[in-house]
Design an enzyme around this catalytic site. Structure first.
Site, mmCIF file in Angstrom:
data_model
loop_
_atom_site.group_PDB
_atom_site.id
_atom_site.type_symbol
_atom_site.label_atom_id
_atom_site.label_comp_id
_atom_site.label_asym_id
_atom_site.label_seq_id
_atom_site.Cartn_x
_atom_site.Cartn_y
_atom_site.Cartn_z
ATOM 1 N N TYR A 66 0.868 -1.181 0.000
ATOM 2 C CA TYR A 66 0.000 0.000 0.000
ATOM 3 C C TYR A 66 0.907 1.234 0.000
ATOM 4 O O TYR A 66 1.323 1.722 1.054
ATOM 5 C CB TYR A 66 -0.884 0.020 1.249
ATOM 6 C CG TYR A 66 -1.941 -1.057 1.328
ATOM 7 C CD1 TYR A 66 -2.309 -1.814 0.223
ATOM 8 C CD2 TYR A 66 -2.590 -1.310 2.528
ATOM 9 C CE1 TYR A 66 -3.278 -2.790 0.310
ATOM 10 C CE2 TYR A 66 -3.580 -2.286 2.630
ATOM 11 C CZ TYR A 66 -3.918 -3.031 1.527
ATOM 12 O OH TYR A 66 -4.878 -3.996 1.623
ATOM 13 N N PHE A 213 -13.787 -4.304 1.097
ATOM 14 C CA PHE A 213 -14.731 -3.665 0.171
ATOM 15 C C PHE A 213 -16.177 -3.839 0.624
ATOM 16 O O PHE A 213 -17.096 -3.934 -0.197
ATOM 17 C CB PHE A 213 -14.570 -4.195 -1.256
ATOM 18 C CG PHE A 213 -13.272 -3.835 -1.919
ATOM 19 C CD1 PHE A 213 -12.499 -2.783 -1.453
ATOM 20 C CD2 PHE A 213 -12.814 -4.539 -3.015
ATOM 21 C CE1 PHE A 213 -11.303 -2.443 -2.063
ATOM 22 C CE2 PHE A 213 -11.621 -4.209 -3.636
ATOM 23 C CZ PHE A 213 -10.861 -3.157 -3.160
ATOM 24 N N LEU A 215 -18.135 -1.728 1.918
ATOM 25 C CA LEU A 215 -18.977 -0.561 1.644
ATOM 26 C C LEU A 215 -19.188 -0.325 0.155
ATOM 27 O O LEU A 215 -19.940 0.569 -0.224
ATOM 28 C CB LEU A 215 -18.355 0.703 2.265
ATOM 29 C CG LEU A 215 -18.305 0.740 3.789
ATOM 30 C CD1 LEU A 215 -17.629 2.025 4.264
ATOM 31 C CD2 LEU A 215 -19.701 0.635 4.380
ATOM 32 N N PRO A 221 -25.861 -1.361 -9.269
ATOM 33 C CA PRO A 221 -26.692 -0.236 -8.826
ATOM 34 C C PRO A 221 -27.243 -0.505 -7.423
ATOM 35 O O PRO A 221 -27.702 -1.614 -7.125
ATOM 36 C CB PRO A 221 -27.816 -0.183 -9.861
ATOM 37 C CG PRO A 221 -27.867 -1.561 -10.443
ATOM 38 C CD PRO A 221 -26.461 -2.075 -10.421
#
Length: 289
Positions: A66, A213, A215, A221
């Site tokens: 990271y 991930f 959120l 959609p």
């Protein structure tokens, strides 16, 4: 947010001996909001880290890969938090190979995995890592050899607990024949329940399940209902509702939402106190499936 220090009964025992709050922090977005950049302001990212720990976070997920333009998550963590609080658990990942220019290489072999662990120890300024995940891919056929290299480091005392990231139940079972697995980190959230059978296996065995991930909708959609309605009725944000739903999936779930915003980290951590009623959970289950 109640911390494990304030209420040990509210903590999850990671690996059976590390009490952690069930809502932690993912460090991926500290160097940059997106993996390709641009780089964040270092002082803003430092403030996010400080605020997360102030609010009771004692489980931070990071990785040596990271980084962006000289700013790394591990470097920020060491600069801001070292000397570390006694109850802080740092979970790290190895497996991917990333070059200094940001490009990615082939998955790490045993020798590169060992080098990644030693690099992480140096970057974080630690003699032993609390939890090291081996990052896999679904058709990974070298799990035994690669996981075995990390298990050897555990025997040497450089690693306390081992985990798997992006794994299947078959890979989990194979790794467990080599050494205990304390945690699994898979992609999982309200709108993308990938490999739910892995969560089921972790729940049965008391293994921490750490979704990443959680959120994100990953291009799907998001229906306005019932998420907005449930959020409004609970005086919460949609993101808090997603996190509360995620934590409610199983008592072994540990959430690690990441952000580069102080306001967002405060909002995310507050979700630990949100309890959705059975009707809300059922409505969310229906819309997400």
């Amino acid at each position: 947010m109640t911390t494990p220090r304030e209420n040990p009964s509210a903590a999850f025992l990671l690996g059976g001996d590390l009490p952690v709050a069930r809502l932690g922090f993912g460090a991926m977005r500290l160097p940059a909001r997106e993996i390709a950049g641009p780089a964040n302001d270092p002082e803003t990212s430092a403030a996010v880290l400080r605020r997360a720990v102030e609010l009771g976070v004692n489980h931070i997920d990071t990785a040596w890969f990271y980084f962006h333009d000289g700013l790394s998550a591990n470097g920020l963590i060491r600069r801001v938090l070292h000397p570390y609080p006694e109850d802080l658990v740092l979970a790290v990942k190895v497996g991917p190979v990333r070059h200094p220019d940001g490009s990615w290489g082939a998955p790490a072999g045993p020798r590169e995995l060992v080098a990644g662990v030693h690099r992480t120890l140096r970057e974080l300024g630690r003699d032993r890592l609390d939890l090291v995940y081996l990052r896999l891919h679904e058709d990974d056929e070298a799990v035994a050899e690669r996981f075995g290299a990390l298990a050897a480091l555990r025997e040497e005392g450089l690693i306390r607990h081992l985990g798997l990231s992006n794994t299947t139940t078959g890979q989990l079972a194979g790794a467990q024949r080599i050494a205990p697995v304390a945690a699994v980190q898979n992609m999982y959230g309200l709108f993308h329940r990938r490999h739910p059978e892995v969560l089921d296996a972790c729940t049965r065995q008391g293994i921490a399940f750490v979704p990443f991930f959680s959120l994100e909708s990953l291009g799907r959609p998001e229906p306005a209902e019932p998420l907005a309605r449930i959020a409004a009725r609970n005086g919460a944000s949609p993101e808090q509702v997603k996190l509360a739903w995620t934590l409610a999936r199983s008592p072994v779930v540990l959430a690690i939402p990441g952000t580069s915003s102080v306001a967002h980290v405060e909002d995310n951590i507050a979700a630990a106190e949100l309890r959705l009623d059975p009707e809300d959970l059922a409505a969310l289950d229906a819309v997400s499936t």
